[in-house]
Enzyme design. Structure first.
Site, short mmCIF file in Angstrom:
data_model
loop_
_atom_site.label_atom_id
_atom_site.label_comp_id
_atom_site.label_asym_id
_atom_site.label_seq_id
_atom_site.Cartn_x
_atom_site.Cartn_y
_atom_site.Cartn_z
CG ASN A 139 43.90 45.72 52.17
OD1 ASN A 139 44.81 44.82 52.10
ND2 ASN A 139 43.10 45.82 51.51
N GLY A 160 48.03 38.30 50.40
CA GLY A 160 47.63 39.78 50.45
C GLY A 160 47.22 40.45 49.15
CG ASP A 162 44.61 44.54 47.68
OD1 ASP A 162 44.69 44.88 46.66
OD2 ASP A 162 45.65 44.99 48.50
CG ASP A 333 31.68 26.58 44.57
OD1 ASP A 333 32.64 26.44 43.66
OD2 ASP A 333 31.68 26.16 45.75
CD GLU A 362 32.45 23.67 40.44
OE1 GLU A 362 33.88 23.34 40.41
OE2 GLU A 362 32.25 24.29 41.69
#
Length: 623
Positions: A139, A160, A162, A333, A362
């Protein structure tokens, strides 16, 4: 044969109109406190359609057309009489062509009160998924996404990592002593570059395929629960990515803030980042508007939560993910940037549905007054209640770093930690504030402390016994650093060694680490596992004594456990006079040093052989 052709034609004309591209949320549940559901429907000229639903217990209350003819918003009431099942929603255009979409109402698998949020008995492990472990290389790239390559040499490219990479290392996380996992956002970020971090979401209901699938996300949640690990979701309601699917066809003229500038091809108005305007009684309306409406960066459009359809969309999206994954919390966030009345409504809606849940917001501020303002229960002057149980303690983090970096004097050094903790009177519930040594947006703690292993252990040892909810960033346990380029986000989010095939160092197995890295990993593992069963840390009384002669002592006390943390900045042997701490009532008690297992009896003096942190406990069965 003619009749057969006619039948097929009629079937296609009724059921294959095929204009509906999206219905969001993609499914819902029965049995919520709030019986209302608003569906966003998107498809070519769907705004002209007649809508019908024939399902027991479900009624259409109102249908809203948008400015764009390609949207409909459908208000439903899902009564207590509704049963789980597949309801059919029909859309009929002016030419009597009909499209029928199936929509599933599910049964809730857990009671609302069984969604238990993180609290101060937990320690959160913050992970940047792209940089943690790549367990599925199939993926890594997708030709239809805008960022198409993996480049391990580029700190701002995809690497990469995951979802399967996190799942594969749950044993490591659990054995280290963490009790909750906070991955940064895993939803689709189909941006042309630097999309790895996850904070420029382009589809609020789709897992980024480079991280995995929805089923893999669910599996992570399930496997974590089996180990007693709570899963948090990092969410963003302030902004989205400029490549979000709706940006090419916005439903209303006020779906995003400063929308007219965007539609005219002009540069957006950016946030002034003056977060104090949320509390400032003298703040101008102009400054308030630019904070809440301004774009965070050019590639992140600012969402307008004052639009009631946007507000519904964001609240329902949060609830959908809580229910889908069985979450143990949300980290929100950029909490002070959206409309603050909406944020109160958003958090309140979630806590109404899940009374034992938790959300941390936050607020990047070194001012405890600003941090305290956002916590539920704070008696604010204008009566504002955020409904937010936890916020982030940037103030105490800064105090700790300064205290350990400075030479000792009457107003510098360890006294700053003492004074910082003394500000807890400002908080409605300090034990629900989140403390951390570092995170994905700031230099690694090892870098902040000048690559001083002893000071790093002092910072971590102190934080982990405070009346707080601790969060540790992945790699802190092995002294990951960004000293080569302090503050560089790509470097801060370095690959975790052992997460990629061919890595020469494997921190998951403690292979190839330096002596210092092993020492830090074992130190943190010891303290975290002790903390799991410590009633003194979870609910004990806190007493601390002003720093003196380069020594600062703090104690956590419960009925059956006494815990002392001593921070000593003296390089030479120092004999600590224990008579100063007589009010603790420890005289004659036996303690054990958590790290070296040495036993001592608390009498008149205690020899501190070297600079560092000393963790002493009356529990003789510590790990």
């Amino acid at each position: 044969m003619k009749h057969f052709v006619i039948i097929i034609f009629l079937f296609l004309s009724v059921f294959s109109y095929g204009q509906i591209e999206r219905i969001e949320p993609p499914n819902w549940w029965i049995g919520f406190e709030n019986a209302e559901l608003q569906l966003l429907v998107y498809g070519k000229e769907v705004g002209k359609a007649q809508v019908g639903i024939d399902y027991p217990g479900v009624e259409i209350e109102k249908i809203h057309q948008a400015k764009s003819k390609n949207y409909l918003f459908i208000d439903l009431n899902i009564s207590a009489a509704a049963k789980p099942g597949i309801m059919k929603i029909s859309f009929t255009d002016d030419n009597k062509k009909k499209e029928i979409k199936e929509y599933e109402l599910k049964v809730r698998t857990k009671k609302a009160e069984e969604f238990i949020g993180f609290d101060n008995s937990d320690v959160l492990y913050l992970i940047t998924p792209d940089r943690f472990a790549n367990a599925d290389t199939s993926n890594d790239t997708f030709p239809d996404l805008k960022e198409k390559t993996i480049d391990l040499s580029n700190d701002y490219a995809r690497h990469g990592g995951d979802i399967k990479g996190i799942t594969a290392h749950l044993d490591y996380i659990d054995e280290m002593g963490f009790t909750a996992i906070w991955p940064s956002p895993l939803l689709l970020n189909d941006m042309p570059e630097a999309s790895y971090h996850g904070y420029a979401i382009t589809d609020f209901y789709q897992v980024d395929p480079r991280f995995g699938t929805l089923e893999e996300y669910k599996n992570l949640a399930d496997e974590a629960r089996k180990k007693g690990l709570k899963l948090l979701m990092d969410q963003v309601v302030n902004h989205t990515g400029i490549e979000h699917w709706w940006m090419k066809d916005l439903p209303f003229g006020d779906w995003i803030n400063f929308q007219e500038r965007y539609e005219n091809g002009e540069k957006p108005t950016f946030s002034n980042h003056r977060r104090t305007v949320n509390q400032d009684v003298y703040a101008s309306a102009a400054d308030k508007k630019v904070l809440s409406d301004g774009w965070f960066v050019e590639s992140m459009p600012d969402l307008n939560q004052r639009n009631p359809f946007m507000a519904h969309y964001l609240i329902q999206n949060s609830i959908w993910w809580i229910e889908t994954l069985g979450l143990g919390g949300i980290r929100q966030d950029t909490y002070p940037y959206p409309d603050k009345q909406f944020m109160s409504h958003w958090a309140g809606a979630i806590m109404t549905e899940y009374p034992n849940f938790n959300i941390v917001g936050e607020e990047w501020s070194n001012n405890p007054l600003l941090i305290a303002y956002w916590q539920d229960g704070k008696q604010n002057a204008e009566g504002y209640d955020s409904n937010l149980r936890s916020t982030m303690d940037f103030a105490m983090q800064s105090n700790i770093v300064q205290a350990l970096n400075e030479d000792e004097s009457w107003d510098k050094g360890l006294i700053k930690m003492y004074d910082g903790l003394a500000n807890d009177f400002a908080y409605a519930s300090p034990e629900n504030i989140m403390i951390f040594p570092d995170n994905h947006d700031m230099s690694r703690i090892y870098t902040q402390l000048g690559e001083d292993l002893t000071a790093t252990k002092m910072a971590l040892g102190y934080m982990l016994v405070l009346p707080r909810i601790p969060q540790i960033y992945y790699g802190t346990e092995i002294l990951m650093n960004d000293t080569a380029k302090p503050g560089d986000h790509g470097l801060i989010r370095t690959n975790f060694p052992g997460g990629w095939k061919g890595d020469e160092i494997n921190a998951f197995k403690a292979e190839g680490l330096t002596e210092g890295q092993l020492e830090m990993q074992n130190f943190l593992k010891t303290v975290l596992n002790y903390r799991k069963d410590s009633e003194a840390i979870k609910s004990g009384k806190t007493i601390h004594f002003a720093a003196q002669d380069g020594v600062y002592l703090l104690s956590r006390i419960s009925a059956d456990e006494k815990l002392v943390v001593i921070l000593n900045k003296n390089e030479e042997v120092f004999n600590l006079d224990l008579t100063r701490f007589e009010e603790l009532g420890f005289t004659g008690m036996d303690f054990q040093n958590l790290m070296n297992k040495e036993k001592i009896t608390w009498n008149t003096t205690l020899e501190l052989p070297e600079k560092g942190v000393y963790l002493l406990s009356t529990k003789m069965n510590n790990q």
